[in-house]
Structure formats: C-alpha cells, structure tokens
Write an enzyme that holds these catalytic residues in place. Structure first.
Site, PDB file in Angstrom:
ATOM      1  N   ASP A 119     -12.354   5.910 -42.757  1.00 42.15           N
ATOM      2  CA  ASP A 119     -11.787   4.605 -42.521  1.00 42.15           C
ATOM      3  C   ASP A 119     -13.280   3.607 -42.209  1.00 42.15           C
ATOM      4  OD1 ASP A 119      -9.299   4.826 -42.930  1.00 42.15           O
ATOM      5  OD2 ASP A 119      -9.396   5.914 -41.071  1.00 42.15           O
ATOM      6  N   ASP A 179      -5.200   5.935 -49.851  1.00 41.50           N
ATOM      7  CA  ASP A 179      -6.002   4.856 -48.874  1.00 41.50           C
ATOM      8  C   ASP A 179      -7.595   4.629 -49.018  1.00 41.50           C
ATOM      9  OD1 ASP A 179      -3.662   6.423 -47.997  1.00 41.50           O
ATOM     10  OD2 ASP A 179      -3.731   4.839 -45.930  1.00 41.50           O
TER      11      ASP A 179
END
Length: 399
Positions: A119, A179
């Site tokens: 992330d 993602d």
C-alpha cells in the site's frame, strides 16, 4: 433484448443528428454542480483539517456510530486525506488549504520506507504525488523515489508480481489482490524520473500477470489470487472482502478499471486499453448495476436490492471512466462520460453528500469497506472522498 450499451448508442445517434452547440444547458448545469461540490468540499475538509491539526501524526479514517475513527500513517488509507486537500487546493488555490495539504502530507512521509505491504503506492503517490504535481517541490521527488524502491522489494521475479500481504500464510503462499494494480503508477513515475527501467519492468510484469490470472472470461475479477512460489502460477483464487469467491466485488472491479486505464495512458499499450474497455463495458451493462450507477457493494450479493451501495466504488469508477473517455472512439467516449456524469450528479446530491459540519466532516456518505468482515459498513471513507474529488477535477477539465 438490447443491453444498456446498445440502447445508449441508439439514443446518442439521435443527439448527434441535432446541431451541436459550444456549450449546452446541460454543461452549464454540470458546471454548477461541480462548482458547488468543490465549495462544499473545501468548507467540510477545512473543518476536518482543523479537527486533527493538533493530534500529532493522526489522520482521518472514517466516522462510525457517531465517533471519529482515525489512524496513524501505517493505515493503508493514510495518503487519501492529504490527496483530497491537494485536489481542493488545485481547484481553489486557497492558501489555507495548501497549508493543511502540506501538513498532512508530511505526516505520511515515514511510509516511504514501508516494505511490509503493497500500500505504499496509495500512501505516497496520492499525497506526495499530487503535491509534487502541483508545487514541483523537489523534496517530494525524493520521497516518492524512496517509496518506489521500497515497493519494489515486494517483487519476486520467479512469480512476476508484487506481493500484497504477508499474513494468513497457512492459506496463501503469495497473495496478490486486485487493489495492487493501483500501486504501479508510483513505479511508472519512478521509471521516468530516475531512468531506471527496472521500475517499469516490475510494473508491467505485474500488470500482465494480473490481466492473465485475475480476470474471468467476462472481465470480472477475483479479489485475491495466491501464487505458488515455485511455479509462479495460481494455486488459489478467492475473495476476502466480496460476497463469494466467484462474485464481483464492486470496489475490486473499479480498481481494475482504473488501473488499466492509467496503464494505457502511461504506456500506450493497446492491450491495456482493450482491457479497460472490457471492464468498463462489463460494469456498465451488469444486470445488477442500478440506474444511477452507484453499485451495490458486490454485484452478486444475494440481498440485492436490499443491501448496501458502495459510493467508494462509484467514485473510483467515475474517475476512471472520465479518464478512459480520452482514449476511445467518440461513441464510446460519450457513453463513458454519460455514466460518469450520472454518478457525479448522484454523489453530489443529498443522497450521498453530507451536510456541512456533519458526517464527521467527511464529504460523502454510504461507503462499504469490508462487508463480510463487518468492517466499515455504510460509513464515510477517505478514499471515496479522494476519488470523488479527482472525478470532479477531471470532469471540470472536459466541459
């Protein structure tokens, strides 16, 4: 029976038969919606910024059960509020917003060293990336390049992908979530900035293997694909946040659409453009897509229509469709813009936009984080606000 796509083209052909004007009444009305949305977003976000300014290192996460929920920079969403402030500053040039954009961006800087999850792209590129784009601050360049190097450590050549998570090792050998496609933008920037081709090689390898293994024949995607670390091939395909392993989790579909859109923008590889178009057409024509194009949290939820919408998925989709419309033929571009405009107008309405001073000072209501985990269900979320503001910015540039 005509699907939504064909029906829209029939309507569109009639519109093009009419005399076109430089600016239509609809354009003027949409500009008014966008202007009003930004005025509100600035007021609401300044309240948010003031609330957290003296809470050292804290950033907003959500607002649930009447209470603020914040995080430090370690939470995967830490870059979104700073990024929202940058979009608001871009559209208002308010020095007060700039001050807070810089303050909250600085709170995320330590994540440039993050190597234990994927992330870092979200964290750094949404905050420092937008800050650099708007201010050309040389310090931000160094932060992003360091972050790209950190992200690259999660790439294993024998698998050809960036590993997403390190947990649940009893079930997953090498998990990659859809993602993760969003974090490649940081690597592509780093390749251009540094001249180091390895960043681009990693990004494109990840994009290609994701396209090969994450998507079904109808261009819906799995959420999690775990790869065998020896053969580099999938040994498990499932969901973690969707309704079922074979369902279409709405935010995951939006990530894929957004990812392959910017991959085409950056590489001009036609394969990525076709992939983005296929995903867009799958979503627009899905039988469970509501007329206002704000999707349910999963397109295959057994409780449709009596279940939650996910405005975060709508915001990501709208931003991606506006960008994608720049690269396709006229008819398809008009369709994508039409869908995005409906989404934006709906999100800007009282049904999804909060009133000033409420909703924990978040802009949008009704997002769903992870319904199966009963985490962040029907609440405001920072990434919904971020991609909504990005969509508004992109749409403003087109009208």
């Amino acid at each position: 029976m005509y699907n939504k796509l064909f029906s829209y083209f029939i309507i569109l052909s009639g519109l093009f038969a009419c005399t076109e004007r430089p600016e239509t009444d609809d354009d003027q009305a949409l500009k008014a919606v966008i202007d009003s949305a930004f005025i509100f977003a600035e007021k609401q976000s300044l309240l948010m910024a003031e609330k957290y300014k003296d809470q050292q290192g804290r950033l907003p996460r959500t607002y649930e059960n009447g209470k603020d929920v914040s995080s430090d920079s370690r939470w995967w969403c830490s870059g979104f509020f700073p990024g929202s402030l940058w979009y608001i500053y871009e559209n208002s040039q308010n020095p007060a917003v700039l001050k807070y954009a810089e303050l909250y961006t600085d709170r995320v800087e330590r994540e440039k060293y993050t190597t234990d999850n994927h992330d870092v792209g979200f964290m750094i590129y949404c905050s420092f990336g937008n800050g650099y784009r708007l201010t050309n601050n040389k310090k931000y360049e160094d932060v992003m390049l360091t972050a790209a190097k950190s992200l690259s450590t999660r790439y294993r050549p024998q698998v050809g992908l960036i590993r997403s998570w390190d947990h649940n090792t009893e079930q997953w050998q090498y998990p990659v979530i859809i993602d993760n496609i969003m974090n490649l933008e940081l690597l592509l920037w780093a390749a251009t900035y540094s001249g180091d081709a390895r960043f681009k090689e990693i990004a494109l390898s990840h994009a290609d293997k994701t396209m090969e293994h994450h998507f079904r024949p109808d261009y819906s995607s799995y959420h999690v694909v775990s790869y065998d670390t020896i053969s580099g091939t999938p040994h498990l395909k499932q969901t973690h946040q969707g309704f079922s392993d074979e369902s279409s989790w709405s935010r995951g579909q939006a990530w894929g659409l957004y990812g392959y859109t910017y991959l085409y923008k950056e590489t001009k590889d036609e394969r990525y453009l076709k992939q983005a178009q296929h995903i867009a057409d799958y979503l627009i024509n899905h039988p469970n897509m509501p007329d206002d194009y704000i999707p349910y949290w999963d397109y295959n939820s057994s409780d449709i229509p009596d279940t939650y919408r996910d405005v975060s998925a709508a915001a990501i989709t709208a931003s991606a469709l506006i960008e994608l419309s720049n690269y396709v033929d006229k008819d398809r571009a008009s369709l994508y813009e039409h869908v995005a405009k409906v989404q934006v107008k709906t999100m800007a309405s009282p049904a999804y936009t909060a009133t000033l001073g409420e909703n924990g000072y978040f802009i949008l209501k009704h997002s769903v984080g992870a319904y199966p985990l009963q985490s962040e269900v029907d609440v405001p979320l920072t990434y919904a606000d971020y991609y909504y503001l990005e969509a508004l910015t992109r749409l403003r540039e087109k009208i």
